[in-house]
Design a protein around this motif. Structure first.
Motif, PDB file in Angstrom:
ATOM      1  N   THR B 474      27.635  62.939  97.936  1.00 15.15           N
ATOM      2  CA  THR B 474      27.754  63.704  99.184  1.00 15.15           C
ATOM      3  C   THR B 474      28.984  63.299  99.981  1.00 15.15           C
ATOM      4  N   ARG B 475      29.979  62.700  99.281  1.00 17.62           N
ATOM      5  CA  ARG B 475      31.192  62.325 100.004  1.00 17.62           C
ATOM      6  C   ARG B 475      31.889  63.554 100.553  1.00 17.62           C
ATOM      7  N   PRO B 476      32.422  63.492 101.758  1.00 15.90           N
ATOM      8  CA  PRO B 476      33.034  64.683 102.360  1.00 15.90           C
ATOM      9  C   PRO B 476      34.184  65.229 101.532  1.00 15.90           C
ATOM     10  N   ALA B 477      34.987  64.345 100.965  1.00 14.91           N
ATOM     11  CA  ALA B 477      36.181  64.805 100.252  1.00 14.91           C
ATOM     12  C   ALA B 477      35.831  65.625  99.030  1.00 14.91           C
ATOM     13  N   LEU B 478      34.628  65.508  98.589  1.00 14.85           N
ATOM     14  CA  LEU B 478      34.231  66.206  97.372  1.00 14.85           C
ATOM     15  C   LEU B 478      34.313  67.722  97.545  1.00 14.85           C
ATOM     16  N   ALA B 479      33.989  68.182  98.748  1.00 18.97           N
ATOM     17  CA  ALA B 479      34.017  69.629  98.985  1.00 18.97           C
ATOM     18  C   ALA B 479      35.418  70.168  98.712  1.00 18.97           C
ATOM     19  N   ASP B 480      36.448  69.431  99.189  1.00 17.29           N
ATOM     20  CA  ASP B 480      37.826  69.896  98.958  1.00 17.29           C
ATOM     21  C   ASP B 480      38.146  69.873  97.481  1.00 17.29           C
ATOM     22  N   ARG B 481      37.755  68.798  96.858  1.00 16.13           N
ATOM     23  CA  ARG B 481      38.074  68.641  95.438  1.00 16.13           C
ATOM     24  C   ARG B 481      37.470  69.764  94.610  1.00 16.13           C
ATOM     25  N   LEU B 482      36.281  70.167  94.993  1.00 14.82           N
ATOM     26  CA  LEU B 482      35.583  71.183  94.204  1.00 14.82           C
ATOM     27  C   LEU B 482      36.204  72.561  94.358  1.00 14.82           C
ATOM     28  N   ARG B 483      36.967  72.758  95.444  1.00 15.62           N
ATOM     29  CA  ARG B 483      37.608  74.071  95.566  1.00 15.62           C
ATOM     30  C   ARG B 483      38.579  74.305  94.413  1.00 15.62           C
ATOM     31  N   HIS B 484      39.108  73.210  93.883  1.00 10.88           N
ATOM     32  CA  HIS B 484      40.099  73.347  92.815  1.00 10.88           C
ATOM     33  C   HIS B 484      39.526  72.993  91.452  1.00 10.88           C
ATOM     34  N   ALA B 485      38.219  72.764  91.414  1.00  3.20           N
ATOM     35  CA  ALA B 485      37.628  72.330  90.137  1.00  3.20           C
ATOM     36  C   ALA B 485      36.882  73.462  89.481  1.00  3.20           C
ATOM     37  N   GLY B 486      36.470  73.274  88.204  1.00  2.00           N
ATOM     38  CA  GLY B 486      35.713  74.271  87.464  1.00  2.00           C
ATOM     39  C   GLY B 486      34.221  74.194  87.798  1.00  2.00           C
ATOM     40  N   PRO B 487      33.419  75.022  87.141  1.00  2.00           N
ATOM     41  CA  PRO B 487      31.993  75.063  87.472  1.00  2.00           C
ATOM     42  C   PRO B 487      31.221  73.823  87.046  1.00  2.00           C
ATOM     43  N   SER B 488      31.680  73.133  85.990  1.00  2.00           N
ATOM     44  CA  SER B 488      30.904  71.969  85.555  1.00  2.00           C
ATOM     45  C   SER B 488      31.263  70.764  86.397  1.00  2.00           C
ATOM     46  N   ALA B 489      30.287  69.898  86.589  1.00  2.00           N
ATOM     47  CA  ALA B 489      30.533  68.706  87.401  1.00  2.00           C
ATOM     48  C   ALA B 489      31.477  67.787  86.657  1.00  2.00           C
ATOM     49  N   THR B 490      32.387  67.184  87.386  1.00  2.00           N
ATOM     50  CA  THR B 490      33.306  66.260  86.753  1.00  2.00           C
ATOM     51  C   THR B 490      32.668  64.888  86.704  1.00  2.00           C
ATOM     52  N   MET B 491      32.961  64.156  85.620  1.00  2.00           N
ATOM     53  CA  MET B 491      32.461  62.798  85.527  1.00  2.00           C
ATOM     54  C   MET B 491      33.644  61.905  85.247  1.00  2.00           C
ATOM     55  N   SER B 492      33.939  61.028  86.189  1.00  2.00           N
ATOM     56  CA  SER B 492      35.109  60.175  86.011  1.00  2.00           C
ATOM     57  C   SER B 492      34.747  59.047  85.055  1.00  2.00           C
ATOM     58  N   ARG B 493      35.771  58.267  84.722  1.00  2.00           N
ATOM     59  CA  ARG B 493      35.575  57.147  83.815  1.00  2.00           C
ATOM     60  C   ARG B 493      34.579  56.147  84.412  1.00  2.00           C
ATOM     61  N   THR B 494      34.666  55.964  85.737  1.00  2.00           N
ATOM     62  CA  THR B 494      33.749  55.023  86.381  1.00  2.00           C
ATOM     63  C   THR B 494      32.300  55.462  86.229  1.00  2.00           C
ATOM     64  N   GLN B 495      32.092  56.773  86.436  1.00  2.00           N
ATOM     65  CA  GLN B 495      30.717  57.272  86.322  1.00  2.00           C
ATOM     66  C   GLN B 495      30.218  57.162  84.896  1.00  2.00           C
ATOM     67  N   LEU B 496      31.099  57.488  83.943  1.00  2.00           N
ATOM     68  CA  LEU B 496      30.719  57.371  82.536  1.00  2.00           C
ATOM     69  C   LEU B 496      30.336  55.935  82.220  1.00  2.00           C
ATOM     70  N   THR B 497      31.181  55.017  82.669  1.00  2.00           N
ATOM     71  CA  THR B 497      30.914  53.605  82.390  1.00  2.00           C
ATOM     72  C   THR B 497      29.596  53.183  83.025  1.00  2.00           C
ATOM     73  N   ALA B 498      29.366  53.687  84.253  1.00  2.00           N
ATOM     74  CA  ALA B 498      28.099  53.330  84.928  1.00  2.00           C
ATOM     75  C   ALA B 498      26.906  53.762  84.093  1.00  2.00           C
ATOM     76  N   ARG B 499      26.977  54.963  83.549  1.00  2.00           N
ATOM     77  CA  ARG B 499      25.845  55.455  82.732  1.00  2.00           C
ATOM     78  C   ARG B 499      25.694  54.643  81.463  1.00  2.00           C
ATOM     79  N   TYR B 500      26.814  54.289  80.848  1.00  2.00           N
ATOM     80  CA  TYR B 500      26.729  53.502  79.620  1.00  2.00           C
ATOM     81  C   TYR B 500      26.201  52.106  79.906  1.00  2.00           C
ATOM     82  N   VAL B 501      26.607  51.545  81.057  1.00  2.00           N
ATOM     83  CA  VAL B 501      26.124  50.206  81.394  1.00  2.00           C
ATOM     84  C   VAL B 501      24.610  50.230  81.589  1.00  2.00           C
ATOM     85  N   LEU B 502      24.127  51.256  82.255  1.00  2.00           N
ATOM     86  CA  LEU B 502      22.677  51.394  82.435  1.00  2.00           C
ATOM     87  C   LEU B 502      21.984  51.472  81.079  1.00  2.00           C
ATOM     88  N   MET B 503      22.614  52.214  80.165  1.00  2.00           N
ATOM     89  CA  MET B 503      22.022  52.376  78.843  1.00  2.00           C
ATOM     90  C   MET B 503      22.039  51.043  78.095  1.00  2.00           C
TER      91      MET B 503
END
Lengths: 110, 881
Positions: B474-503
């Motif tokens: 829910t970061r505010p900057a996300l709204a701006d970023r999404l104006r220029h992004a595609g329909p699928s949610a973006t997952m950065s390297r940090t988020q990917l790593t977070a999911r793998y670490v949990l796994m």
């Protein structure tokens, strides 16, 4: 512009205030609805609805000072605003239009 | 002059309650309106109806008053809106919400079951109100841990009023046979000094407690019953008061009924009689419970007591030195307390500490999984959060809605988990071997306060684990970023790593649980399948106990049972025996003197089994040398077991040898002549010595003896019910117990079965949860990298490259998880080494097998998302972007 649409209980409250005229206050409005519809009305529900109608600008509320004639009790008097009266009439007309054609609608000859 | 009667006033409490609920603006006029109507109703209908109307008004006004307080300027309560958003979101991701709830239910359920058992076996073994001031005197005797004092010790300690405010003796009573539930059963009686239950802080629920004077000779014998027993005998426990019951040799009057949950000293006692406060006699021991003096400190008293009763220079009592132990921490040892004869090497604290660790691992896996689900859900909803934010929702509102969104399935799961825990604890209590269950002063049940705490912890955990993900999404900057992004949610390297670490965390914990489960299952199987020294196939035991005062003598009954069973088609063979395995009861160590040797050969605690000649064949005991005993043999002609022969006659010359046993010279018992050597009967898997080594010695049962216990070989195990029915028809007023020999032995290693069963179930669940989580992670990662995959395919990447892109990182983190898991498993295995039997704790082959199993299953779990990615059409993929 007819104004906001009213929910069922809001309409009952507005109609009761209209029926009672200038002397409408909480207890009388509650009794009027109960008397006419047979529906039990809780005081808490009534005051919540009054507050909501006031926020929508459909009613004004005035709390009187405790008077000796009122046995020292304050009263919350209600009055319809012009916008509220218009909304009430509009809702009533819409209700009538919806019921038009139904065999059991009030006023229709059997 | 008479005063003017005051008019009735509205119900005070209801009015006060409503005044607290109402909005300050509405309070005075609303209460005034109600008072006005109340007055009108009093004059029309009367005070009573008016008061009832008033209360109804208050009751119906509660929710509207609360809603009014929550109202804001927008005209619609925001909390209600957020709850609606949350509910809509939960319904939209139905499958994930159900999975979330199921995972939480598993964690809460497993924790609840383990905690309930640990509470009964470890934490609150003595659930009495005054337990903090109560102590017992324990000693590690050769027959087990027991709470006894001899007469000198009792006299010394009871006089120390500076240490103890009171000391109470109690003793095991008889076990009379009584009619119960359509049959006959034995009931354990326990004798207690009046005042002991007061010291525990427990009073009878009906009637009165035992009082000083009840125990005096010449007084009418009285007793207390436990509620469940009183209900069986009398229906209503209140009716039991002043009724009399027969305890075989005496009639007692019931003066009180203890609550159903009360247990002292164990679970099996149901009748308590008053015990005269006579100190234990010479050579007799007494069980004692003491109340610490008011300001006495338990550790200081403990040191003093040990100095008083075990002073330096004094020979240690044959039953070991005394130590003071708080009643709540007193170790229960089935060898001392059970009369069933089944022994077990049950170390309750260690077992349930291990199981608690297992439950914590499962809970950790579940939370890691739930955190992963929450992160995935938050990522998917980034666009929705942005839209809601643009439409006016504040960040606090969005976070609150997301917290509700997590709390709803968590709360549902927590409730289901409590239900699962209730069911599980009942199942565990029912599955508990009687020898263990009988020890519990605190029954295994769900403590509802603990259940509420677990549910609250689950909900708090869900909220805490969801906050980071939602805060990020829910970061505010996300709204701006999404104006220029595609329909699928973006997952950065940090988020990917977070999911793998949990796994990775999940995988490592799963490895630990799987390794522990396999070790415990192997240990249980090893114990169960140990050579018992005889053939247990379709072998059963029969025990008959006659009530006192029957017209038939034991010999007559014994002969009738034998003759009827020998001609019955329900059995193949039958033999009488004075002792049934695996039971081992009593016995003191004695020196073994072998003829022709000047000094004792060793210390032994020979367990003599008096048997019919048919016993050996019926049991399937193997003859290794010499012969079995026959009907014509004297009681001093014996068959020893193989271990005895190996130890004392290593040259193989046991047959024909003679020996004596005794403490003094010349030894008193014997001489015994060895006529044969047989296979060693495994009596209990711990093989605990009773001050010496235990050997089984078979002797011929005297003709006049009527042990009323038998071993029978059945054609099939299902014929046991026919045998039981036949014996009951011969002795309808006697207690008849029939059991399969396998079941008698199963009781001995019941603790292994519990450990293996619980750990195995939890490990399997954890494995499934981890694999489903892995599948979910991979699917989300594929979805989030759709554009990248489309571009790569468009640029000519082949399917193997795409497969590597999808599966490669997952496998690397999986490998890291497995390696970490193996390291943790090694440490965990070493910590449970004492619970393992016949199994090495560190087993490289096992670790390799678990790693391969996880690797293969994980590969399968990631295959489907990978295949989907490989089959993607690059043009369509990029179009949807």
């Amino acid at each position: 512009m007819p104004g906001p649409f009213l929910a069922e209980f809001e309409l009952y409250v507005m109609l009761a205030v209209a029926q009672l005229g200038d002397g409408a206050y909480g207890a009388l409005v509650r009794q009027e609805i109960e008397r006419r519809t047979g529906r039990p009305v809780a005081i808490g529900a009534l005051y919540t609805t009054l507050a909501r109608l006031e926020e929508k600008g459909l009613l004004t509320l005035r709390t009187s000072r405790p008077e000796p004639g009122q046995r020292g009790r304050a009263r919350r008097y209600c009055r319809l605003t012009p916008r509220g009266a218009e909304a009430m009439k509009h809702s009533a007309r819409m209700l009538t239009k919806m019921m038009d054609g139904l065999a059991w609608a009030p006023g229709r000859a059997k | 002059m008479r005063g003017i009667p005051e008019s009735p006033r509205p119900p005070r409490v209801a009015r006060l309650f409503l005044s607290l609920l109402l909005h300050p603006i509405d309070r005075d006029p609303a209460l005034a309106d109600l008072d006005e109507e109340f007055d009108a109703r009093v004059s029309q209908e009367g005070a009573g109806p008016a008061a009832r109307w008033y209360r109804t008004q208050v009751r119906r006004s509660v929710w509207p008053a609360i809603a009014r307080r929550l109202m804001r300027r927008s005209g619609r309560p925001p909390v209600v809106t957020e709850l609606r958003w949350a509910w809509r979101a939960v319904r939209a991701r139905r499958a994930a919400a159900v999975m979330h709830a199921a995972l939480v239910a598993l964690a809460v359920g497993a924790s609840g079951i383990v905690f309930a058992a640990a509470d009964a076996f470890v934490f609150r073994r003595a659930p009495y109100p005054n337990v903090d001031r109560l102590v017992v005197f324990q000693r590690n005797s050769p027959v087990g841990v027991i709470d006894v004092l001899d007469s000198n010790e009792y006299r010394t300690l009871s006089q120390r009023t500076d240490l103890f405010a009171a000391m109470f003796l109690h003793a095991m009573g008889p076990t009379p046979l009584m009619p119960q539930a359509g049959g006959v059963n034995s009931v354990r009686v326990h004798d207690v000094e009046p005042g002991l239950f007061d010291a525990l802080g427990v009073q009878p629920r009906w009637g009165r407690p035992l009082r000083s004077g009840d125990e005096l000779p010449g007084r009418e014998p009285v007793a207390l019953l436990r509620e469940d027993f009183a209900r069986i005998r009398f229906g209503d426990p209140g009716v039991a008061i002043d009724q009399t019951i027969e305890l075989e040799k005496e009639r007692v009057r019931v003066v009180g009924v203890m609550p159903a949950g009360f247990r002292f000293p164990n679970a099996v006692e149901k009748i308590w009689r008053p015990l005269a406060a006579t100190p234990p006699g010479r050579d007799r021991m007494g069980l004692a419970v003491a109340v610490l003096a008011r300001h006495a400190d338990v550790s200081a008293v403990s040191t003093l007591v040990e100095g008083l009763v075990n002073p330096p220079g004094k020979p240690v009592a044959s039953l070991g030195p005394v130590r003071l132990v708080p009643l709540g921490k007193a170790q229960k040892d089935p060898r001392a307390y059970t009369n069933s004869g089944a022994f077990t090497s049950f170390d309750a604290p260690r077992l349930f500490t291990m199981l608690t660790g297992v439950a914590i691992c499962l809970a950790a896996i579940v939370w890691l999984n739930v955190t992963g689900l929450t992160l995935a859900s938050a990522l998917e909803r980034v666009r929705i959060y942005s839209l809601q934010s643009v439409l006016g929702a504040t960040r606090v509102m969005l976070i609150r809605a997301s917290v509700f969104e997590n709390a709803i399935p968590t709360a549902a799961g927590a409730l289901a988990g409590v239900g699962l825990a209730i069911w599980g604890t009942s199942a565990l209590a029912a599955a508990l071997p009687p020898a263990l269950g009988s020890l519990l002063a605190n029954p295994i049940d769900i403590d509802y306060r603990a259940a509420a705490v677990m549910a609250a912890l689950a909900i708090t955990g869900a909220i805490v684990t969801s906050l980071p993900a939602v805060w990020w999404a829910t970061r505010p900057a996300l709204a701006d970023r999404l104006r220029h992004a595609g329909p699928s949610a973006t997952m950065s390297r940090t988020q990917l790593t977070a999911r793998y670490v949990l796994m990775t965390g999940q995988m490592s914990l799963t490895v630990v649980l799987l390794v522990l489960a396999v070790l415990l299952v192997r240990s249980y199987v090893a114990r169960r399948d140990q050579d018992k020294g005889f053939d247990t196939t379709a072998l059963a035991t029969i025990e008959v106990r006659q009530p006192a005062g029957t017209s038939r003598t034991p010999t007559e009954l014994d002969q009738e049972i034998l003759s009827r069973l020998q001609t019955s088609s329900a059995i193949e063979s039958i033999a009488r025996t004075g002792r049934l395995p695996p039971g081992l009861r009593g016995g003191n160590a004695a020196d073994l003197w072998i003829e022709g040797r000047a000094t004792p050969a060793g210390q032994v605690a020979n367990t003599h089994f008096e048997v019919d000649p048919e016993y050996f064949q019926t049991m399937g005991i193997r003859l290794l040398a010499g012969r079995f005993t026959t009907a014509g043999d004297s009681s001093n002609q014996v068959v020893v077991d193989a271990e005895f022969a190996r130890r004392f006659f290593p040259n193989g010359d046991a047959v024909g040898a003679r020996y004596w046993t005794g403490r003094r010279e010349p030894p008193k018992t014997g001489p015994y002549e060895i006529v044969g050597v047989a296979s060693r009967l495994r009596l209990d898997t711990s093989q605990v010595p009773m001050g010496g080594d235990v050997y089984v010695v078979h002797r011929t049962l005297p003709t006049a003896a009527a042990p009323l216990s038998y071993v029978v070989r059945l054609p099939a195990t299902d014929r046991l019910t026919d045998v039981a029915a036949l014996v009951r028809s011969i002795a309808p007023d006697s207690l008849v117990r029939t059991r399969l020999m396998e079941d008698r032995y199963a009781e001995v290693y019941g603790d292994s079965r519990i450990a293996a069963g619980l750990t195995g179930s939890v490990a399997l669940v954890a494995f499934l949860v981890a694999m489903v989580g892995l599948y979910g992670v991979t699917a989300v990662i594929v979805a989030s990298r759709t554009r990248e995959i489309g571009i790569r395919l468009a640029l000519g990447a082949g399917k193997p490259e795409i497969r590597k892109l999808v599966i490669g990182p997952a496998m690397r983190f999986l490998a890291a998880g497995v390696i970490l898991g193996v390291v943790m498993a090694v440490l965990a295995s070493r910590s449970i080494e004492s619970q393992l039997h016949g199994v090495k704790p560190v087993d490289p082959a096992l670790y390799l097998a678990v790693a391969i199993a996880i690797g293969v299953t994980a590969f399968i779990a990631t295959w489907r998302p990978a295949m989907r990615a490989m089959r993607a059409d690059p043009i369509n993929t990029l179009k949807t972007e």
